[in-house]
Design a protein around this motif. Structure first.
Motif, PDB file in Angstrom:
ATOM      1  N   GLU A  83      40.721  45.177  28.213  1.00 26.82           N
ATOM      2  CA  GLU A  83      39.443  45.203  28.925  1.00 26.82           C
ATOM      3  C   GLU A  83      39.475  44.251  30.116  1.00 26.82           C
ATOM      4  O   GLU A  83      40.347  43.379  30.209  1.00 26.82           O
ATOM      5  N   ILE A  84      38.523  44.447  31.020  1.00 28.88           N
ATOM      6  CA  ILE A  84      38.356  43.452  32.081  1.00 28.88           C
ATOM      7  C   ILE A  84      37.918  42.159  31.411  1.00 28.88           C
ATOM      8  O   ILE A  84      36.915  42.134  30.689  1.00 28.88           O
ATOM      9  N   PRO A  85      38.648  41.062  31.603  1.00 28.61           N
ATOM     10  CA  PRO A  85      38.383  39.853  30.808  1.00 28.61           C
ATOM     11  C   PRO A  85      37.114  39.115  31.251  1.00 28.61           C
ATOM     12  O   PRO A  85      36.813  39.037  32.442  1.00 28.61           O
ATOM     13  N   SER A  86      36.435  38.561  30.279  1.00 25.22           N
ATOM     14  CA  SER A  86      35.196  37.829  30.572  1.00 25.22           C
ATOM     15  C   SER A  86      35.470  36.513  31.291  1.00 25.22           C
ATOM     16  O   SER A  86      34.599  35.984  31.981  1.00 25.22           O
ATOM     17  N   TRP A  87      36.713  35.976  31.164  1.00 21.80           N
ATOM     18  CA  TRP A  87      37.003  34.701  31.824  1.00 21.80           C
ATOM     19  C   TRP A  87      36.924  34.798  33.346  1.00 21.80           C
ATOM     20  O   TRP A  87      36.844  33.766  34.035  1.00 21.80           O
TER      21      TRP A  87
END
Length: 781
Positions: free
Chosen positions: A527-531
């Protein structure tokens, strides 16, 4: 060219020394005024960012008994006769805040020298009460965040011999103008007005400043003709500096009268537009130590008379329209044994990198990018052990094989900037790259390395910019890269990595200053990372053409400084209606937004108009539905629109028929293009040519009905129009023959009828033309 911030000794004000037996010289009223001035501001190190080592001089100012004599305070000198404060040097003192007319600074009426350079006065106007400082002979307000009109009162400081108000980007000299300044301040010897807004005609009295020794007018827009009198000042032997006369629309050529300036040591005419060859008589200026004729559109070749220039420490002839000139013809440059910085970039040099460069052992900066140089990089270049800046990129015929690369890393160990993009390396990167411990910028883009990304690059802990896109690196990004925590620019795009989970790149979040991040087409999975939400300084994020899936995280919407976002062609990504609304609301600075093939499956939210800076907008194949909202009409900077392969219905958007409201140059018939440019530490990064006028409309494969509006002909800059595979009816408007910039027109697979307008024969740039599968008659033009 390479730039080092420095202050000369003459810019620092000496501080008086008082023996213990002497009584305090400081006057009480001046002590109080100084302390009040100190208290009106705050200390903030970032306010003096131009200086690598600023310090707050006012920190030593206090009323403790042993420190109460203000004549002993940092940055202050008093008159030995009267005890009055006559010099105040607060340059690079980390001062932040506003200054107004009531400031106690203007109680120091005996001041002769004043420097507030390299602080941040928060866009204050220069107060009119500066007239109180009538004894001033030297005034330096450079790099200090002043704005607005320079007050007329400053022009009453008739004793000024040195004035520096440069690098105050919002400061203006309008009314009174530059002519009044030269008229009133007739004793000036030094005038530094770089980056000040002076949009006026050239004053004729410029040539009357008989005391002038140093004039700096860099990077502002002036109108009219530049007075050639500047080369005919009454006593040219008195002034060795005529410097940085740049970005002026010079309509007169430089004449041989410049040879009268026989003692001239500094000539900078960069960023002008000359339609002539580089004048041979510049070679008569044998005392020149600095010559910058870059970005001037000079043609022809560099004259042989330049071989008379043997005292140069700085030479830049980059970015001109020279004919192909062999690098060997510039061997005269080797006579300049003191040469410190050399710019030979983008000037159509041919041949090999010359071996005579090895004689320039004092070089710290060498730029030869964007030429037509070929062959192996000579070993003589590795003698330049003082180099800190080397750019030989974008010479597609250059080669640097393994042994040469090892020698470069071994011998040029002081390098801070190394740009080798498009140099043919085609070998492994030697381990001694780690010798370059001072390296802050490394570019190996398009070098076709054909190996795994070396782990030892992660040992270059000083790196601020790393460009390794399009290198054919394989494997995965090594974990050692987690040592890189100072990055402001990082581009891994377009490599042959194995599928790597995006979560494994969480170390990138340590780089809180990161401004530009390229993670496109590198086989990212997950997934597109939340960081990513931690990278609040990001202005550009590119993650297109990966294998990312899942919902786009809300943390992305924290990146409020983004101007470029491309997450297209990740077929498993989703962004539902609420997410799209949040994106339009939170990321309002976007200029480029590309969401092609992201699963959205909703209407376009009406708050699309929040994206008022949008230039490039793609929602291709996103499952969009409904009609296009009228708010799209408010996107007045839009140049590229792609809404193809969706389920939009209704009539064509009314914005198509607007009277060229997208054009910022609507009276011009030519398409004026520019590139989206992001500036990072002086490095300009361009992302594709975009126009001030709408150039591309792609609405194919939808369910649009109705007719093609005749007013579409008002979009004079249109180059591509694709309305195929819709349900459009009616005639093709004959007025479309006015779209003279059109290169591609596709109206196929509709229900259009009538004759094909022969006016379309006027479209002489047309390369693609398709009107098939309609009900049209007549010959194609």
């Amino acid at each position: 060219m390479y730039f080092v911030f420095s202050l000369s000794l003459s810019d620092h004000f000496a501080v008086a020394h008082v023996t213990p037996s002497m009584p305090p010289l400081c006057h009480d009223n001046e002590r109080i005024a100084l302390l009040q001035f100190k208290d009106s501001l705050i200390i903030n190190k970032s306010a003096s960012s131009w200086d690598p080592s600023p310090y707050p001089k006012v920190a030593s100012w206090n009323l403790e008994e042993e420190h109460s004599d203000c004549c002993l305070w940092d940055g202050i000198k008093c008159s030995e006769e009267t005890g009055h404060v006559i010099r105040l040097d607060l340059s690079s003192s980390c001062l932040y805040g506003s200054i107004n007319s009531t400031s106690s600074l203007f109680y120091l009426v005996h001041l002769r020298w004043l420097s507030l350079a390299n602080n941040d006065f928060n866009q204050s106007q220069i107060p009119s009460t500066i007239i109180n400082l009538s004894r001033l002979s030297r005034l330096n307000l450079s790099m200090s965040g002043f704005s607005g009109q320079v007050p007329a009162e400053l022009l009453e400081l008739s004793k000024l011999v040195s004035l520096d108000i440069s690098y105050n980007y919002y400061l203006e000299i309008q009314r009174p103008g530059l002519g009044s300044l030269f008229d009133k301040l007739s004793n000036l010897k030094v005038a530094k007005l770089n980056y000040v807004n002076i949009s006026s005609s050239i004053p004729h009295n410029l040539g009357n400043l008989s005391s002038l020794t140093y004039l700096s007018l860099a990077f502002f827009q002036m109108q009219g003709r530049f007075s050639i009198n500047i080369f005919q000042l009454p006593n040219p032997l008195l002034y060795p500096y005529l410097t940085r006369i740049t970005t002026i629309s010079l309509q007169e050529p430089i004449t041989p009268s410049i040879c009268k300036l026989s003692k001239l040591v500094h000539l900078d005419i960069q960023n002008n537009y000359f339609s002539e060859e580089l004048p041979t008589f510049i070679g008569c200026l044998g005392s020149l130590e600095m010559l910058d004729v870059s970005d001037c559109n000079f043609s022809g070749r560099v004259p042989s008379s330049f071989s008379n220039l043997t005292q140069l420490s700085y030479l830049d002839i980059s970015n001109n329209s020279f004919l192909g000139q062999d690098s060997s013809s510039l061997s005269w440059i080797a006579k300049n044994s003191k040469l410190n910085e050399l710019g030979l970039a983008n000037m159509t040099l041919i041949g090999e990198i010359p071996s005579w460069l090895g004689n320039l052992t004092q070089l710290t900066a060498l730029s030869m990018h964007s030429n037509q140089l070929t062959g192996q990089i000579p070993s003589e270049m590795f003698k330049l052990s003082k180099l800190v800046y080397l750019d030989i990129s974008y010479n597609h015929g250059l080669e640097l094989r393994g042994a040469g690369l090892r020698s470069l890393f071994d011998k040029l160990s002081n390098l801070e900037v190394l740009k080798l993009a498009y140099v043919n390396i085609s070998s492994s990167i030697p381990h001694n790259l780690g010798n370059l411990s001072s390296l802050t910028y490394l570019s190996l883009a398009f070098c076709q390395m054909q190996e795994e990304l070396p782990a030892f690059i992660g040992c270059l802990g000083s790196l601020e910019m790393l460009a390794i896109s399009d290198c054919n690196f394989s494997g995965r990004v090594p974990s050692s890269f987690s040592n890189l925590t100072q990055l402001s620019y990082l581009d891994f795009s377009n490599n042959s990595f194995l599928g790597q989970d995006s979560s494994s790149l969480s170390w990138i979040a340590k780089n809180s200053k990161l401004n530009i991040l390229g993670l496109a087409n590198m086989a990212l999975i997950g997934e597109i990372p939340s960081w990513l939400g931690n990278l609040t300084q990001l202005t550009m994020l590119s993650m297109h053409s990966n294998q990312l899936i899942g919902q786009i995280p809300s943390q992305i919407f924290k990146l409020s400084k983004l101007v470029y976002l491309d997450i297209s062609y990740n077929h498993g990504l989703k962004l539902r209606g609420a997410g799209l609304r949040s994106l339009f609301e939170k990321l309002s600075n976007l200029e480029v937004l590309r969401l092609a093939n992201v699963g959205i499956f909703s209407l376009i939210p009406h708050n699309l108009e929040n994206l008022s800076s949008l230039i490039d907008f793609s929602l291709e194949n996103c499952g969009m539905q409904g009609t296009i909202p009228s708010s799209i009409c408010n996107l007045t900077k839009l140049a590229y629109l792609n809404l193809a392969y969706n389920n939009f219905s209704g009539e064509l958007p009314t914005f198509i028929g607007l009277h060229n409201r997208y054009s910022l140059l609507s009276s011009q018939s030519t398409v004026y293009g520019y590139s989206l440019t992001l500036n990072n530490k002086g490095v300009k990064l361009k992302y594709g040519k975009i126009s001030n006028m709408i150039t591309s409309i792609l609405l194919s494969n939808n369910k649009f009905t109705g007719e093609i509006p005749a007013s579409i002909a008002n979009l004079k800059g249109l180059q591509t129009l694709n309305l195929s595979y819709n349900d459009l009816q009616g005639h093709i408007p004959p007025s479309m023959g006015n779209l003279t910039a059109l290169e591609s027109l596709d109206l196929s697979y509709n229900k259009l009828s009538g004759e094909i307008p022969q006016q379309l024969a006027e479209l002489t740039f047309l390369k693609v033309f398709s009107v098939s599968h309609n009900h049209l008659v007549g010959p194609e033009p």
